[in-house]
Design a protein around this motif. Structure first.
Motif, short mmCIF file in Angstrom:
data_model
loop_
_atom_site.label_atom_id
_atom_site.label_comp_id
_atom_site.label_asym_id
_atom_site.label_seq_id
_atom_site.Cartn_x
_atom_site.Cartn_y
_atom_site.Cartn_z
N GLU A 1 -3.39 -14.81 -8.07
CA GLU A 1 -4.48 -13.86 -8.25
C GLU A 1 -3.95 -12.47 -7.93
OE1 GLU A 1 -9.22 -13.39 -7.16
OE2 GLU A 1 -7.96 -14.78 -6.04
N LEU A 2 -4.16 -11.54 -8.83
CA LEU A 2 -3.63 -10.18 -8.70
C LEU A 2 -4.79 -9.20 -8.54
CD1 LEU A 2 -1.47 -7.88 -9.00
CD2 LEU A 2 -1.84 -8.07 -11.47
N THR A 3 -4.68 -8.31 -7.56
CA THR A 3 -5.64 -7.22 -7.40
C THR A 3 -4.89 -5.90 -7.37
OG1 THR A 3 -5.60 -7.37 -4.99
CG2 THR A 3 -7.26 -8.68 -6.13
N PHE A 4 -5.48 -4.90 -7.98
CA PHE A 4 -4.90 -3.56 -8.02
C PHE A 4 -6.04 -2.57 -7.87
CE2 PHE A 4 -3.73 0.31 -10.32
CZ PHE A 4 -2.52 0.62 -9.70
N ASN A 5 -5.91 -1.64 -6.91
CA ASN A 5 -6.99 -0.71 -6.63
C ASN A 5 -6.47 0.71 -6.52
OD1 ASN A 5 -9.48 -2.48 -6.02
ND2 ASN A 5 -7.88 -3.43 -4.77
N TYR B 1 -10.89 2.96 -9.51
CA TYR B 1 -10.50 1.91 -10.47
C TYR B 1 -10.08 0.67 -9.68
CZ TYR B 1 -7.79 -0.82 -13.81
OH TYR B 1 -7.30 -1.84 -14.58
N GLY B 2 -10.53 -0.47 -10.15
CA GLY B 2 -10.14 -1.73 -9.55
C GLY B 2 -9.88 -2.77 -10.62
N MET B 3 -8.86 -3.57 -10.42
CA MET B 3 -8.52 -4.62 -11.38
C MET B 3 -8.25 -5.91 -10.63
SD MET B 3 -5.79 -6.45 -12.83
CE MET B 3 -4.29 -5.49 -12.75
N ASN B 4 -8.78 -7.00 -11.17
CA ASN B 4 -8.56 -8.32 -10.61
C ASN B 4 -8.15 -9.26 -11.72
OD1 ASN B 4 -9.91 -11.21 -10.02
ND2 ASN B 4 -9.21 -10.32 -8.11
N GLY B 5 -6.99 -9.88 -11.54
CA GLY B 5 -6.51 -10.84 -12.52
C GLY B 5 -6.35 -12.21 -11.90
N SER B 6 -6.72 -13.24 -12.62
CA SER B 6 -6.69 -14.58 -12.05
C SER B 6 -6.15 -15.58 -13.06
CB SER B 6 -8.11 -14.99 -11.61
OG SER B 6 -8.12 -16.32 -11.14
N ASN B 7 -5.36 -16.49 -12.55
CA ASN B 7 -4.86 -17.63 -13.34
C ASN B 7 -5.25 -18.87 -12.54
OD1 ASN B 7 -3.45 -18.67 -15.61
ND2 ASN B 7 -1.72 -19.14 -14.28
N THR C 1 0.85 -1.19 0.00
CA THR C 1 0.00 0.00 0.00
C THR C 1 0.88 1.24 0.00
OG1 THR C 1 -1.74 -1.14 1.23
CG2 THR C 1 -1.82 1.25 1.20
N TYR C 2 0.62 2.16 -0.93
CA TYR C 2 1.39 3.39 -1.04
C TYR C 2 0.72 4.51 -0.25
CZ TYR C 2 3.79 0.89 -4.77
OH TYR C 2 4.50 -0.03 -5.49
N ASP C 3 1.46 5.59 -0.05
CA ASP C 3 0.93 6.70 0.72
C ASP C 3 -0.32 7.30 0.08
OD1 ASP C 3 2.99 6.35 2.50
OD2 ASP C 3 4.28 7.90 1.60
N SER C 4 -0.42 7.22 -1.23
CA SER C 4 -1.57 7.77 -1.93
C SER C 4 -2.82 6.92 -1.77
CB SER C 4 -1.24 7.91 -3.43
OG SER C 4 -0.94 6.64 -3.98
N GLY C 5 -2.68 5.73 -1.19
CA GLY C 5 -3.82 4.83 -1.05
C GLY C 5 -3.88 3.75 -2.11
N ILE C 6 -3.10 3.90 -3.17
CA ILE C 6 -3.04 2.87 -4.21
C ILE C 6 -2.41 1.61 -3.62
CG2 ILE C 6 -2.03 2.26 -6.44
CD1 ILE C 6 -2.13 5.20 -7.20
N ASN C 7 -3.00 0.48 -3.90
CA ASN C 7 -2.50 -0.77 -3.34
C ASN C 7 -2.66 -1.90 -4.34
OD1 ASN C 7 -5.12 -2.46 -2.58
ND2 ASN C 7 -5.52 -0.31 -2.07
N TYR C 8 -1.85 -2.91 -4.16
CA TYR C 8 -1.98 -4.12 -4.96
C TYR C 8 -1.61 -5.32 -4.09
CZ TYR C 8 3.14 -4.29 -5.40
OH TYR C 8 4.48 -4.37 -5.14
N SER C 9 -2.03 -6.49 -4.52
CA SER C 9 -1.72 -7.71 -3.78
C SER C 9 -1.60 -8.87 -4.75
CB SER C 9 -2.80 -8.01 -2.74
OG SER C 9 -4.04 -8.30 -3.36
N LEU C 10 -0.77 -9.83 -4.39
CA LEU C 10 -0.59 -11.08 -5.13
C LEU C 10 -0.91 -12.23 -4.18
CD1 LEU C 10 2.70 -10.43 -7.12
CD2 LEU C 10 0.48 -10.92 -8.13
N THR C 11 -1.80 -13.11 -4.60
CA THR C 11 -2.23 -14.20 -3.74
C THR C 11 -2.25 -15.51 -4.51
OG1 THR C 11 -3.62 -12.70 -2.46
CG2 THR C 11 -4.05 -15.05 -2.22
N THR C 12 -1.65 -16.52 -3.93
CA THR C 12 -1.76 -17.89 -4.43
C THR C 12 -2.59 -18.67 -3.43
OG1 THR C 12 0.39 -17.77 -5.53
CG2 THR C 12 -0.50 -19.96 -5.08
N SER C 13 -3.66 -19.30 -3.91
CA SER C 13 -4.58 -19.96 -2.98
C SER C 13 -5.09 -21.25 -3.57
CB SER C 13 -5.76 -19.03 -2.65
OG SER C 13 -6.49 -18.74 -3.83
N SER C 14 -5.64 -22.07 -2.68
CA SER C 14 -6.24 -23.34 -3.11
C SER C 14 -7.39 -23.67 -2.18
CB SER C 14 -5.21 -24.47 -3.07
OG SER C 14 -4.88 -24.80 -1.74
N ASN C 15 -8.37 -24.41 -2.71
CA ASN C 15 -9.49 -24.92 -1.95
C ASN C 15 -9.67 -26.39 -2.28
OD1 ASN C 15 -10.90 -22.46 -0.57
ND2 ASN C 15 -10.48 -21.78 -2.66
#
Length: 855
Positions: free
Chosen positions: A380-384, A410-416, A352-366
């Motif tokens: 899974e990538l998220t960018f907001n 703006y929000g972006m979600n990418g998934s593989n 998370t940056y000072d401007s509030g822009i943030n992103y995350s990378l997550t690998t998950s399983s169920n």
């Protein structure tokens, strides 16, 4: 009486070795007594009586009687026998330097050499207690002991202990001669000809003793034995294993690691091979092999502000080889863990940056342990980008103009991702099942207040979906009217978009009624929050408007729905089952409505002694109704009406409830019930049809027990928050709070609590009712005996759910626990008598009968 005597050091023999408390400076001896101070004729010997005290450097001594010989530099101290009671009172209490305080029957101390000889000592050393016998302190700080009892019992006359016939105690180790155990003053055959006890200031390695027992089908066993490796101050390892006489075995490796102010975590690898049944059967010849891999990692919040890295991994063998069921949750017999049917894992990094822009990378399983289905996100990538006012100015003066209130985000979600069976995950075509896609969301909104009391907002959302795989469906029609469908996955980039426009309006309405003749009830307050919204979106299911297309048959012609007489073409989305399937609805022009209610009573407080105090009791909390009406829908324009809420009848009892109403009528045609497009009032009904309803509550008959349980859970939650624990670690802490072995509160004489859940549904005239009841409690038979139990009632099968009964006995420095599962698949019992202190945690006696493994 108090005097200070300065020692004469002019005649000191400098050839003698000095103790650590001596120096070139003169030492002063301070002494005093409450009763009397007497001296010999030559005044070289001082006799102190009654709460006598002597201080020499860092040596402090208190006793009923002290004899101080100034010429020989010796001090003798002892207690005095009361002539009336015959009791020996006023035993010497002494302290030297940084060492802890000790008590003894008598003591000789040489103030020049710092040597000491102690009889009947009682002192604490790093969680253990030395008592009795003789001790002699040497000039080099070595301590020679004889016939001294070592125990973790804190009584001067301990219930048990290790009798050390003779030994030497140094700063880092204890070396003894013959050692044997004494229980209640009775010597036992448990002993050693000699022993060596290290006293390190850091972690050390050592053997972990196993627990013996018997399993109904696997034979006798030794469970959870192994070796502990104290590798460093930052990480360790524990090698554990269990063996059974029929050839079954378990093995595990657990490692904890930490770096202060940076991160901490643990890794646990477990493997089991179990032979069930009789020798010669298939179950015996083909062992059940299962595994479990867990990894937890959490980063300290202050390690790197703005970034986080965490891991909560739990991989379990599935199907017949389920680790939880085959090993009874790792021999913990935790019913909640044994009944686990799904597991999830995740490893994530965020910034998370000072401007509030943030992103995350997550690998998950169920995982689904029963069906063996597995779903992976790799990654899974998220960018907001937080909402901002593009038309506003940082240097604006005065109130915002209407266009300056517009916000954009703006929000972006990418998934593989991949969804398959665990057995097919690593085959040749495994990677071909990966689905890759991105979802982009751009919300635009403007909010303002109209007519002082109305909150109004206007906006819309645009969504764009990108997929790198699509599907193509083709139907084959046969002469007999039947058909088959084939779905092919096609590689290639495709995109589609959708949007909607919306407005919303909300306000609050307050109502209050005061009472004068309703006893303690003084007033009632009702707060209503009505909301209304309107949403519009075009039809994106038409070919050419979105990702939908008409299905074709084997001749390349439009395939029509065989179940319809109106020649309706079968339509499908090419994004069906992809990483970004999107949300593409038919044409919407819907008005939404909702109403939230809160009702509170103001009553007179009994705790206020002035008679003017009042308190609020929430009767209804958040009772909300919601629904919508779609003007352009061809039929069934009005949706079902859903409701939910919570009512707090007393400080200890609250009920959650929810349900829904169907405003449409049902028609019975030749025994077939169907829903028709007519409202309930058109059929003469007063109220809409209740299609489902549910409520749940929990209650404790002992409010003090409930309070302490909530306090314990609050401490767990606080610890999880402060230490930055992962989701799995928090779940493990919650499991500990449910475990009756974890918290045995002997201060609560009794408790009985229960929880109840009820669900009702009515689908096209077919009603179904399900309810569950769970209960648990405990009882103090005496101040030292406690019995706990937990179970439930299965209303569908009309029987009790698996029960666990535990009995505890507080034996002061020991404790005894009995755990019993009287019936069910995991019928078993265990008996353990062990020392409370962790320093002697391997000093225990265990008897266990494992659960009966059916075959």
């Amino acid at each position: 009486m108090q005097q200070i005597i300065q020692q004469d050091t002019s005649k000191k023999d400098t050839t003698k070795k000095e103790g650590k408390n001596n120096s070139s400076l003169d030492q002063k001896v301070e002494y005093k007594a409450d009763d009397s101070v007497k001296m010999s004729a030559d005044k070289n010997i001082v006799y102190l009586y009654g709460n006598a005290r002597v201080i020499y450097g860092d040596f402090e001594l208190d006793a009923s009687y002290i004899k101080y010989d100034k010429k020989k530099n010796t001090i003798f101290a002892s207690g005095l026998k009361d002539p009336k009671t015959g009791r020996y009172n006023g035993r010497p209490i002494f302290k030297s330097g940084a060492e802890g305080t000790a008590i003894a029957d008598s003591i000789y101390y040489n103030s020049e050499t710092t040597r000491a000889k102690v009889y009947g000592v009682f002192s604490e050393q790093e969680g253990g207690f030395f008592s009795g016998g003789q001790s002699k302190k040497q000039i080099d700080d070595e301590l020679h002991i004889k016939n001294v009892m070592y125990s973790t019992c804190n009584l001067p006359h301990p219930h048990f202990g290790l009798m050390i016939s003779k030994g030497v105690v140094t700063e880092k180790q204890i070396i003894t001669g013959p050692v044997y155990m004494i229980i209640e003053d009775v010597p036992t055959f448990l002993g050693l000809p000699f022993a060596f006890f290290p006293k390190p200031n850091k972690r050390t390695s050592g053997v972990i003793l196993p627990t013996p027992g018997e399993d109904a089908t696997r034979g006798f066993f030794l469970q959870n034995g192994g070796y502990y490796l104290g590798l460093s101050d930052y990480w360790d390892a524990k090698l554990m294993g269990s063996i059974y006489t029929n050839g079954s075995y378990e093995a595990s490796v657990l490692s904890n690691y930490t770096k202060r102010y940076k991160y901490n975590g643990n890794i646990n690898l477990r493997y089991a091979s179990f032979k069930d049944g009789l020798e010669g059967t298939d179950a015996f010849a083909n062992p059940t092999k299962s595994f479990n891999i867990t990894w937890s990692h959490s980063q300290n919040a202050n390690a790197k502000p703005g970034t986080t890295f965490s891991a909560s991994v739990n991989l379990v063998s599935t199907g017949r080889n389920s680790y939880y069921r085959s090993t009874a949750a790792g021999t913990t017999y935790d019913q909640n863990t044994i009944a686990t049917n799904t597991t999830s894992s995740s490893v994530s990094y965020s910034r998370t940056y000072d401007s509030g822009i943030n992103y995350s990378l997550t690998t998950s399983s169920n995982q689904s342990l029963g069906t063996r289905d597995i779903s992976l996100r790799l990654p899974e990538l998220t960018f907001n980008v937080p909402t901002f006012n593009p038309f506003d100015s940082k240097n604006r003066v005065g109130e915002q103009k209407w266009y300056q209130k517009i916000t954009v985000g703006y929000g972006m979600n990418g998934s593989n991702s991949i969804e398959t069976k665990d057995s097919l995950l690593f085959d040749n075509n495994g990677l071909k099942r990966l689905r890759t896609g991105f979802t982009h969301t751009i919300p635009v909104n403007m909010s303002f207040t109209a007519l002082k009391y109305l909150n109004f907002s206007l906006g819309g959302t645009y969504n764009d979906y990108w997929n790198f795989q699509t599907v193509n469906k083709r139907y084959t029609q046969f002469d007999d009217g039947t058909y088959s469908a084939r779905t092919d996955t096609i590689a290639g980039f495709k995109r589609a978009g959708s949007y909607n426009l919306s407005t919303s309006l909300s306000t609050k309405i307050y109502g209050k009624k005061e009472f004068k003749n309703l006893g303690k009830i003084k007033a009632m307050r009702h707060v209503m929050t009505p909301t209304m919204s309107f949403t519009y979106s075009p039809d994106f299911t038409l070919p050419g408007k979105g990702p939908y297309k008409d299905a074709l048959n084997q001749n390349g012609e439009t395939f029509f729905d065989p179940a319809s007489t109106l020649r309706v073409p079968v339509r499908y989305s090419i994004f069906e089952g992809m990483a970004a399937p999107g949300s593409f609805s038919t044409k919407q022009a819907a008005i939404g409505f909702g109403l939230d209610n809160t009702v509170e009573l103001k009553v007179k407080s009994d705790k206020d002694t002035t008679g003017t105090g009042e308190r609020k009791i929430p009767i209804i909390q958040g009772l909300s109704f919601s629904g919508s009406y779609n003007f352009v829908a061809p039929s069934y324009k009005l949706s079902t009406i859903s409701f939910s809420g919570r009512s707090q009848f007393t400080d200890k009892l609250g009920i959650n409830y929810n349900g829904s109403f169907d405003p449409y009528l049902l028609r019975d045609s030749a025994g077939v019930i169907s829903r028709i497009d007519k409202y309930f009032f058109q059929g003469g009904k007063i109220l809409p049809r209740l299609t489902n309803f549910g409520f749940s509550f929990d209650y404790s008959l002992n409010p003090e027990a409930l309070k302490r349980k909530n306090e314990a859970n609050d401490k767990i939650n606080d610890a999880a928050g402060k230490n930055g624990l992962s989701e799995m670690q928090s779940a493990q802490l919650a499991a500990i709070s449910r475990d009756p072995n974890a918290f045995v509160d002997f201060n609560i004489p009794w408790n009985f609590s229960f929880s109840y859940s009820f669900q009702y549904s009515n689908n096209l005239g077919v009603s179904n009712i399900s309810n569950t009841l769970n209960f648990n409690g405990d009882l103090n038979l005496t101040p030292k005996w406690k019995v706990t139990f937990n179970s439930g009632y299965d209303f569908q099968n009309n029987g009790l759910t698996p029960m666990n009964i535990a009995i505890y006995r507080d034996l002061h420095c020991w404790d005894m626990s009995v755990n019993w599962v009287p019936y069910g698949a995991y019928k078993s019992y265990s008996l353990t008598i062990k020392v409370k202190a962790s320093i002697l945690q391997d000093l225990k006696l265990s008897k266990r009968q494992g659960f009966y493994t059916t075959y």
